[in-house]
Design a protein around this motif. Structure first.
Motif, PDB file in Angstrom:
ATOM      1  N   GLY A  10     -41.791  -2.753  47.231  1.00  0.00           N
ATOM      2  CA  GLY A  10     -43.445  -2.585  46.961  1.00  0.00           C
ATOM      3  C   GLY A  10     -43.680  -3.530  45.898  1.00  0.00           C
ATOM      4  N   CYS A  12     -43.369  -3.616  42.538  1.00  0.00           N
ATOM      5  CA  CYS A  12     -43.846  -2.727  41.622  1.00  0.00           C
ATOM      6  C   CYS A  12     -43.433  -3.382  39.942  1.00  0.00           C
ATOM      7  CB  CYS A  12     -43.871  -1.365  41.434  1.00  0.00           C
ATOM      8  SG  CYS A  12     -42.285  -0.741  41.446  1.00  0.00           S
ATOM      9  N   ALA A  14     -40.777  -1.851  38.461  1.00  0.00           N
ATOM     10  CA  ALA A  14     -40.119  -0.686  37.729  1.00  0.00           C
ATOM     11  C   ALA A  14     -38.903  -1.158  37.434  1.00  0.00           C
ATOM     12  CB  ALA A  14     -40.431   0.635  38.601  1.00  0.00           C
ATOM     13  N   VAL A  18     -36.049  -1.627  33.667  1.00  0.00           N
ATOM     14  CA  VAL A  18     -34.943  -0.891  33.296  1.00  0.00           C
ATOM     15  C   VAL A  18     -33.503  -1.490  33.317  1.00  0.00           C
ATOM     16  CG1 VAL A  18     -35.719   1.669  34.118  1.00  0.00           C
ATOM     17  CG2 VAL A  18     -34.469   0.042  35.817  1.00  0.00           C
ATOM     18  N   GLY A  46     -30.913   3.059  41.250  1.00  0.00           N
ATOM     19  CA  GLY A  46     -31.203   4.314  41.394  1.00  0.00           C
ATOM     20  C   GLY A  46     -32.541   4.580  40.961  1.00  0.00           C
ATOM     21  N   ILE A  47     -33.280   3.733  40.269  1.00  0.00           N
ATOM     22  CA  ILE A  47     -34.817   4.210  39.953  1.00  0.00           C
ATOM     23  C   ILE A  47     -35.758   3.657  41.233  1.00  0.00           C
ATOM     24  CG2 ILE A  47     -34.103   4.572  37.647  1.00  0.00           C
ATOM     25  CD1 ILE A  47     -36.692   2.071  38.703  1.00  0.00           C
ATOM     26  N   CYS A  48     -35.322   2.836  41.958  1.00  0.00           N
ATOM     27  CA  CYS A  48     -36.496   2.292  42.844  1.00  0.00           C
ATOM     28  C   CYS A  48     -37.334   3.332  43.583  1.00  0.00           C
ATOM     29  CB  CYS A  48     -35.808   1.261  43.823  1.00  0.00           C
ATOM     30  SG  CYS A  48     -37.137   0.561  44.925  1.00  0.00           S
ATOM     31  N   PRO A  49     -38.526   3.539  43.511  1.00  0.00           N
ATOM     32  CA  PRO A  49     -39.178   4.663  44.313  1.00  0.00           C
ATOM     33  C   PRO A  49     -38.877   4.480  45.677  1.00  0.00           C
ATOM     34  CG  PRO A  49     -40.745   3.398  42.751  1.00  0.00           C
ATOM     35  CD  PRO A  49     -39.279   2.612  42.672  1.00  0.00           C
ATOM     36  N   LEU A  50     -38.794   3.410  46.203  1.00  0.00           N
ATOM     37  CA  LEU A  50     -38.739   3.349  47.704  1.00  0.00           C
ATOM     38  C   LEU A  50     -37.149   3.205  48.312  1.00  0.00           C
ATOM     39  CD1 LEU A  50     -41.664   0.976  48.068  1.00  0.00           C
ATOM     40  CD2 LEU A  50     -41.860   3.390  48.663  1.00  0.00           C
TER      41      LEU A  50
ATOM     42  N   ILE B 176     -37.999   6.486  32.478  1.00  0.00           N
ATOM     43  CA  ILE B 176     -39.047   5.745  33.404  1.00  0.00           C
ATOM     44  C   ILE B 176     -39.508   6.911  34.448  1.00  0.00           C
ATOM     45  CG2 ILE B 176     -37.574   4.886  35.085  1.00  0.00           C
ATOM     46  CD1 ILE B 176     -39.780   2.435  34.246  1.00  0.00           C
ATOM     47  N   THR B 178     -40.822   7.251  37.859  1.00  0.00           N
ATOM     48  CA  THR B 178     -40.901   6.335  39.210  1.00  0.00           C
ATOM     49  C   THR B 178     -41.857   7.121  40.272  1.00  0.00           C
ATOM     50  OG1 THR B 178     -39.434   5.908  41.119  1.00  0.00           O
ATOM     51  CG2 THR B 178     -38.524   7.034  39.542  1.00  0.00           C
ATOM     52  N   CYS B 179     -42.761   5.993  40.553  1.00  0.00           N
ATOM     53  CA  CYS B 179     -44.049   6.594  41.201  1.00  0.00           C
ATOM     54  C   CYS B 179     -44.431   5.966  42.530  1.00  0.00           C
ATOM     55  CB  CYS B 179     -45.386   6.242  40.269  1.00  0.00           C
ATOM     56  SG  CYS B 179     -45.049   6.871  38.608  1.00  0.00           S
ATOM     57  N   VAL B 180     -45.012   6.836  43.274  1.00  0.00           N
ATOM     58  CA  VAL B 180     -45.579   6.367  44.579  1.00  0.00           C
ATOM     59  C   VAL B 180     -46.913   7.010  44.822  1.00  0.00           C
ATOM     60  CG1 VAL B 180     -45.130   6.672  47.310  1.00  0.00           C
ATOM     61  CG2 VAL B 180     -43.178   6.079  45.778  1.00  0.00           C
ATOM     62  N   GLY B 226     -36.734   8.775  36.407  1.00  0.00           N
ATOM     63  CA  GLY B 226     -35.908   7.887  36.880  1.00  0.00           C
ATOM     64  C   GLY B 226     -34.548   8.437  37.292  1.00  0.00           C
ATOM     65  N   CYS B 229     -34.103  10.617  40.716  1.00  0.00           N
ATOM     66  CA  CYS B 229     -34.245   9.671  41.804  1.00  0.00           C
ATOM     67  C   CYS B 229     -33.271   9.025  42.538  1.00  0.00           C
ATOM     68  CB  CYS B 229     -35.126   8.731  41.424  1.00  0.00           C
ATOM     69  SG  CYS B 229     -35.748   7.346  42.519  1.00  0.00           S
ATOM     70  N   LYS B 230     -33.015   9.644  43.447  1.00  0.00           N
ATOM     71  CA  LYS B 230     -31.754   9.138  44.552  1.00  0.00           C
ATOM     72  C   LYS B 230     -32.008   9.116  45.924  1.00  0.00           C
ATOM     73  CE  LYS B 230     -29.442  13.667  43.264  1.00  0.00           C
ATOM     74  NZ  LYS B 230     -30.076  14.045  41.894  1.00  0.00           N
ATOM     75  N   ARG B 234     -36.254  10.111  46.943  1.00  0.00           N
ATOM     76  CA  ARG B 234     -36.989   9.512  46.164  1.00  0.00           C
ATOM     77  C   ARG B 234     -38.373  10.064  46.048  1.00  0.00           C
ATOM     78  NH1 ARG B 234     -34.166   4.935  44.603  1.00  0.00           N
ATOM     79  NH2 ARG B 234     -31.956   4.686  45.758  1.00  0.00           N
ATOM     80  N   PRO B 235     -39.383   9.296  45.322  1.00  0.00           N
ATOM     81  CA  PRO B 235     -40.802   9.849  44.912  1.00  0.00           C
ATOM     82  C   PRO B 235     -41.426   9.884  46.245  1.00  0.00           C
ATOM     83  CG  PRO B 235     -40.153   8.242  43.325  1.00  0.00           C
ATOM     84  CD  PRO B 235     -39.005   8.192  44.026  1.00  0.00           C
ATOM     85  N   LYS B 236     -41.143   9.036  47.163  1.00  0.00           N
ATOM     86  CA  LYS B 236     -41.865   9.186  48.580  1.00  0.00           C
ATOM     87  C   LYS B 236     -41.338  10.178  49.200  1.00  0.00           C
ATOM     88  CE  LYS B 236     -42.813   5.917  52.323  1.00  0.00           C
ATOM     89  NZ  LYS B 236     -42.704   6.832  53.613  1.00  0.00           N
ATOM     90  N   VAL B 257     -46.518   1.547  44.697  1.00  0.00           N
ATOM     91  CA  VAL B 257     -45.291   2.068  43.963  1.00  0.00           C
ATOM     92  C   VAL B 257     -45.620   1.532  42.423  1.00  0.00           C
ATOM     93  CG1 VAL B 257     -43.703   2.366  45.597  1.00  0.00           C
ATOM     94  CG2 VAL B 257     -44.241   0.016  44.820  1.00  0.00           C
ATOM     95  N   GLY B 258     -44.847   2.101  41.723  1.00  0.00           N
ATOM     96  CA  GLY B 258     -44.763   1.572  40.157  1.00  0.00           C
ATOM     97  C   GLY B 258     -43.965   2.590  39.318  1.00  0.00           C
ATOM     98  N   GLY B 259     -43.780   1.865  38.071  1.00  0.00           N
ATOM     99  CA  GLY B 259     -42.910   2.600  37.004  1.00  0.00           C
ATOM    100  C   GLY B 259     -43.961   2.853  35.973  1.00  0.00           C
TER     101      GLY B 259
END
Ligand SMILES: Cc1cc2nc3c(=O)[nH]c(=O)nc-3n(C[C@H](O)[C@H](O)[C@H](O)COP(=O)(O)OP(=O)(O)OC[C@H]3O[C@@H](n4cnc5c(N)ncnc54)[C@H](O)[C@@H]3O)c2cc1C
Ligand code: SF4
Ligand code: SF4
Lengths: 59, 397
Positions: A10, A12, A14, A18, A46-50, B176, B178-180, B226, B229-230, B234-236, B257-259
């Protein structure tokens, strides 16, 4: 090697913040990785929201 | 684009816009470069700001999607804590329309005389004898060297500029968020309320937000740590599960999405010829993730200090440090320091303990809302809090 799934990302940034090596960058709405700098540590994936990043062993 | 400006600003977000405006108003030449083709898009934000935004700009009604009069904290067991305007503090204010807001802030900088270039990316720093002297800019298929007495790095969470100047800006993985976020319509919400859902089950070391964008429309998003998140978590994944349960008839009309950094600010936010502002300096609030006002405040301050230093003929770190000292001593700087420590206590709480806190706050006499009363009553119902209470009390006083 680090694989970027463009259809999932996406853009972003993020992961850029890191990466301890500064190997990632967002350029023209594309995420780019400098393969010479990347150590394949996997922190970014590891941290990617998607879940757009994956460290894959070369064939 | 000139080859030399008094000040060059990297990034056209709220931090960069306020910096450019302050420099131009001081009568100096200034240029903002923004790599995206449009200011303010895509948004990458839940758009909530507290009332104190009006200390920095005169609010224009067209920037506002919703006026927020209160907030709801929803504990893991579903108990609701209603926060009225007196208690909700920063959570009362506005939900902005940042596509319009960000663009108008840059507009204000341009009107004050600042040059603005979109689709113009800084791709490297120009450094001479250890001093930052400008940036390499890619614009319209060409590469330019643009020199400046001071460069202001306002390049947001994905900041690279300060790193190119030799400053380690890496955000630790555990720090961090980690956002959706979805922009959703067709949902039942109170347009004057923002809601925050807490708990490890819904959002480990973070929260889910529903920020009203008007009738039946809201930004519905999640941030998690962060380190939690795995794959499969994941946030989604968390957000989709929440929506299936709470907002099943909602329609999603935007995905972002964003951090957000929830770490301490950079150890030093200036260097010879360089000032770092907003998210690039890691100045978003460690508890809420809010960073718009902090970026605006530090952007404005950076512009003013840069202008003063240029007038004094000295743009070394020794002179620019005034910026670093001033924001650290400000209300914002103190809040960032305190909230980092409060966050460290709260992220360790198990869901049962959060339930218990919310339940005991619900028993309080809301007319008496002073810190001593709050802490005394909280400890009465939650003696286990004593372990952290000394620290909390010091932080809240
Ligand atoms: C999901 C999410 C929800 C959020 N919700 C809220 C909220 O409700 N309230 C709140 O206050 N804050 C919120 N935030 C945080 C808020 O968005 C940021 O704190 C704020 O935008 C910071 O402003 P800035 O000017 O520092 O950076 P940004 O707004 O990120 O601006 C930086 C700009 O620099 C540009 N840039 C980057 N690199 C370069 C380069 N090399 N060359 C040229 N340009 C460059 C970028 O394209 C960008 O436009 C949220 C963040 C996220 C991700
Ligand atoms: S964190 Fe994920 S979505 Fe964001 S830029 Fe990196 S790969 Fe893309
Ligand atoms: S794998 Fe590690 S070094 Fe490579 S880009 Fe990701 S975070 Fe950076």
């Amino acid at each position: 090697m680090l694989v970027i799934k463009r259809e999932v990302c996406g853009y972003c940034g993020a992961c850029v913040s890191v990466c301890p090596k500064g190997a990632l960058e967002l350029v023209d709405a594309y995420l780019t990785v400098d393969p010479d700098t990347c150590t394949e540590c996997g922190i970014c994936s590891g941290i990617c929201p998607l879940g757009a990043l994956e460290v894959k062993n070369a064939e | 684009m000139q080859s030399k400006y008094d000040v060059l600003v990297i990034g056209g977000g709220p931090g960069g816009a306020m910096a450019g405006k302050a420099v131009a108003e001081a009568g100096l030449s200034c240029c903002i470069v923004e790599k995206r083709p449009a200011i303010g898009a895509p948004v990458r934000c839940a758009e909530g700001v507290g009332n104190e935004i009006s200390e920095l700009v005169d609010l224009d009604p067209k920037w506002i999607s919703s006026k927020i009069e209160g907030a709801q904290l929803i504990a893991p067991d579903g108990q609701v804590l209603e926060l009225n305007p007196e208690m909700a503090g920063n959570e009362v204010g506005y939900v902005l329309d940042r596509k319009i807001f960000d663009r108008d802030l840059v507009w204000k900088a341009a009107n004050a005389g600042c040059d603005v270039f979109v689709k113009s990316r800084a791709s490297g720093a120009i450094i001479k004898d250890g001093k930052v002297c400008g940036a390499t800019i890619e614009h319209g298929g060409e590469t330019f060297d643009v020199y400046a007495d001071v460069v202001i790095a306002a390049d947001g969470v994905e900041s690279k500029f300060a790193r190119w100047c030799g400053i380690n800006t890496t955000v630790p993985m555990a720090e961090i968020e980690t956002c959706v976020q979805y922009l959703m319509t067709n949902i039942d919400i109170d347009p004057g309320l923002n809601a925050f859902y807490l708990g490890r089950e819904v959002a480990p070391e973070g929260y889910i937000w529903i920020f009203s964008k008007g009738d039946r429309t809201a930004n519905v998003g999640i941030g998690i740590s962060g380190k939690m998140c795995k794959d499969g978590k994941r946030p989604k994944d968390y957000l989709d599960a929440f929506i299936a349960e709470h907002l099943p008839n909602g329609k999603i009309i935007e995905l972002i999405v964003g951090g957000v950094s929830a770490c301490k600010p950079l150890e030093c936010t200036v260097a010879d010829g360089l000032i770092i502002v907003g998210d690039a300096a890691r100045l978003s609030d460690p508890i809420t993730g809010g960073g718009i006002i902090n970026a605006m405040y530090t952007g404005k301050l950076a512009g003013e200090v840069a202008a003063e230093s240029i007038a004094a003929g000295d743009c070394s770190k020794k002179t620019l440090i005034k910026y670093d000292t001033e924001w650290r001593n400000s209300k914002m700087g103190k809040a960032l320091k305190r909230n980092y420590q409060v966050k460290e206590i709260f992220i360790k709480l198990k869901d049962e303990k959060l339930n218990s806190i919310v339940s005991s706050v619900n028993k309080l006499d809301m007319e008496i809302f002073d810190t001593k009363y709050l802490i005394r009553e909280l400890v009465k119902y939650n003696p286990w809090l004593l372990k952290d209470i000394g620290t909390l009390k010091r932080l809240l006083d």
